[in-house]
Design an enzyme around this catalytic site. Structure first.
Site, PDB file in Angstrom:
ATOM      1  N   MET A  30      42.499  34.413  42.940  1.00  0.00           N
ATOM      2  CA  MET A  30      42.231  34.615  44.366  1.00  0.00           C
ATOM      3  C   MET A  30      42.075  33.258  45.064  1.00  0.00           C
ATOM      4  SD  MET A  30      40.124  38.125  44.699  1.00  0.00           S
ATOM      5  CE  MET A  30      38.516  37.509  44.246  1.00  0.00           C
ATOM      6  N   HIS A  34      39.219  26.151  40.697  1.00  0.00           N
ATOM      7  CA  HIS A  34      38.310  25.211  40.040  1.00  0.00           C
ATOM      8  C   HIS A  34      38.806  25.007  38.608  1.00  0.00           C
ATOM      9  CE1 HIS A  34      36.737  28.828  38.203  1.00  0.00           C
ATOM     10  NE2 HIS A  34      36.421  29.315  39.389  1.00  0.00           N
ATOM     11  N   GLY A  36      37.849  26.120  35.853  1.00  0.00           N
ATOM     12  CA  GLY A  36      37.992  27.355  35.060  1.00  0.00           C
ATOM     13  C   GLY A  36      39.389  27.935  35.222  1.00  0.00           C
ATOM     14  N   HIS A  37      39.864  28.017  36.479  1.00  0.00           N
ATOM     15  CA  HIS A  37      41.234  28.492  36.724  1.00  0.00           C
ATOM     16  C   HIS A  37      42.246  27.568  36.046  1.00  0.00           C
ATOM     17  CE1 HIS A  37      39.331  30.105  40.605  1.00  0.00           C
ATOM     18  NE2 HIS A  37      39.847  31.182  40.070  1.00  0.00           N
ATOM     19  N   GLN A  61      40.196  45.382  46.276  1.00  0.00           N
ATOM     20  CA  GLN A  61      39.106  45.314  45.307  1.00  0.00           C
ATOM     21  C   GLN A  61      37.762  44.953  45.935  1.00  0.00           C
ATOM     22  OE1 GLN A  61      41.232  42.158  43.090  1.00  0.00           O
ATOM     23  NE2 GLN A  61      39.241  41.142  42.885  1.00  0.00           N
TER      24      GLN A  61
HETATM   25  P1  AMP Z   1      39.476  34.765  40.510  1.00  0.00           P
HETATM   26  O1  AMP Z   1      40.178  33.743  41.325  1.00  0.00           O
HETATM   27  O2  AMP Z   1      37.982  34.656  40.553  1.00  0.00           O
HETATM   28  O3  AMP Z   1      39.968  36.160  40.741  1.00  0.00           O
HETATM   29  O4  AMP Z   1      39.833  34.441  38.999  1.00  0.00           O
HETATM   30  C1  AMP Z   1      41.160  34.365  38.562  1.00  0.00           C
HETATM   31  C2  AMP Z   1      41.169  34.265  37.072  1.00  0.00           C
HETATM   32  O5  AMP Z   1      40.437  33.121  36.673  1.00  0.00           O
HETATM   33  C3  AMP Z   1      40.516  35.466  36.373  1.00  0.00           C
HETATM   34  O6  AMP Z   1      41.246  35.769  35.198  1.00  0.00           O
HETATM   35  C4  AMP Z   1      39.136  34.947  36.045  1.00  0.00           C
HETATM   36  O7  AMP Z   1      38.546  35.570  34.933  1.00  0.00           O
HETATM   37  C5  AMP Z   1      39.447  33.498  35.741  1.00  0.00           C
HETATM   38  N1  AMP Z   1      38.256  32.663  35.883  1.00  0.00           N
HETATM   39  C6  AMP Z   1      37.460  32.542  36.962  1.00  0.00           C
HETATM   40  N2  AMP Z   1      36.425  31.721  36.688  1.00  0.00           N
HETATM   41  C7  AMP Z   1      36.576  31.327  35.420  1.00  0.00           C
HETATM   42  C8  AMP Z   1      35.827  30.502  34.536  1.00  0.00           C
HETATM   43  N3  AMP Z   1      34.704  29.908  34.911  1.00  0.00           N
HETATM   44  N4  AMP Z   1      36.280  30.326  33.283  1.00  0.00           N
HETATM   45  C9  AMP Z   1      37.429  30.939  32.859  1.00  0.00           C
HETATM   46  N5  AMP Z   1      38.175  31.734  33.638  1.00  0.00           N
HETATM   47  C10 AMP Z   1      37.751  31.934  34.892  1.00  0.00           C
END
Ligand code: AMP
Length: 284
Positions: A30, A34, A36-37, A61
């Site tokens: 989304m 960061h 993590g992504h 969602q």
């Molecule tokens: P989001 O942008 O929050 O929808 O996340 C996109 C993807 O990145 C999803 O598969 C999340 O699980 C993953 N994600 C978000 N934050 C982290 C994190 N801290 N560590 C690992 N994966 C992450």
């Protein structure tokens, strides 16, 4: 890196990749990226020839009272990070490209969506599964990467792939954490500096749970009580849930006898933070 907005353009790109014998991977996000992504993108790159990342804040969602309109965005920064990471394509569709007029089909992964976040966010996983299936159909990847941070989401997607015979592989990526253990999240930017400091209690509470299980404690209720007490000392605004579930079915367990997962959702200020840890049953 190409930035594409239309379904047709992405499908053309994916088909051209396949024609050239390239393996295509996909990382749905989304945005407001960061580290993590980025770790997901690195894993995708390692396992494929061409990486597509999507940035789409999926209205389906979010419930009406949730933070859809306030969800942080910085496309310019996201593009720079993706370019640096070596993503090949970024898909940035407008909502009306994804939800065409008359749209009415939804995907419900019934059991796995019931517990944990599904309980406090009714309809959330239906929105997630629906958009992810749409994105899979558009991008047609050979594999897709999801973060363990959203453990229930990953399980829901794995189940959907199995149930609907989708022809792709799902890879899970470990949780990316800040220096003090706080799980990275786009929503961390909602935290005041005091809440940000206090929020590191979540990671420490997961460690506490893990240590207890490693010492032989198996009763979920006593582990949950200890975790709750520990977190409450850091003055959260509210605790949505702290639960221990079987890691496959996501049903609550009374005793930790199978691979389990402690999942929590806790509010600091208006930020709702989620985190989890895998708990392996104690073996003597
Ligand atoms: P989001 O942008 O929050 O929808 O996340 C996109 C993807 O990145 C999803 O598969 C999340 O699980 C993953 N994600 C978000 N934050 C982290 C994190 N801290 N560590 C690992 N994966 C992450």
């Amino acid at each position: 890196m190409k930035a594409l907005q239309s379904i047709q353009d992405i499908q053309n790109w994916s088909q051209a990749c396949k024609k050239n014998g390239h393996k295509v991977s996909f990382v749905p996000t989304m945005g407001f990226l960061h580290e993590g992504h980025l770790s997901l993108i690195r894993l995708a790159k390692k396992n494929s020839d061409q990486v597509c990342v999507s940035i789409f804040v999926n209205p389906l969602q979010f419930a009406t009272h949730e933070d859809l309109d306030a969800y942080p965005q910085d496309l310019r920064k996201d593009f720079a990070l993706l370019e640096k990471e070596g993503a090949d394509v970024v898909f940035v569709p407008k909502p009306k490209e994804i939800y065409q007029q008359g749209f009415q089909t939804k995907v419900d992964v019934t059991e796995l969506s019931k517990n944990l976040c599904g309980k406090s966010r009714p309809g959330h996983f239906e929105g997630v599964a629906t958009v992810v299936l749409k994105l899979f159909n558009i991008v047609q990847p050979d594999l897709a990467v999801f973060g363990d941070k959203d453990f229930q989401q990953k399980r829901v997607i794995e189940r959907m792939v199995e149930d609907l015979h989708l022809n792709l592989k799902i890879l899970g990526a470990p949780i990316g954490r800040e220096y003090d253990g706080l799980a990275m999240s786009s929503r961390n930017m909602y935290l005041s500096s005091e809440d940000r400091e206090n929020a590191s209690v979540l990671y420490r509470s997961l460690q506490l749970a893990k240590e207890r299980v490693e010492k032989g404690q198996m009763q979920s209720s006593s582990i949950i009580a200890a975790v709750r007490e520990f977190i409450e000392r850091a003055h959260p605004t509210g605790i949505d849930y702290i639960q221990i579930c079987d890691a496959k079915s996501l049903k609550d367990v009374v005793q930790i006898k199978t691979e389990s997962v402690l999942c929590l959702a806790v509010y600091f200020g208006k930020a709702r933070l989620i985190d989890n840890v895998i708990l392996e049953p104690f073996q003597q």
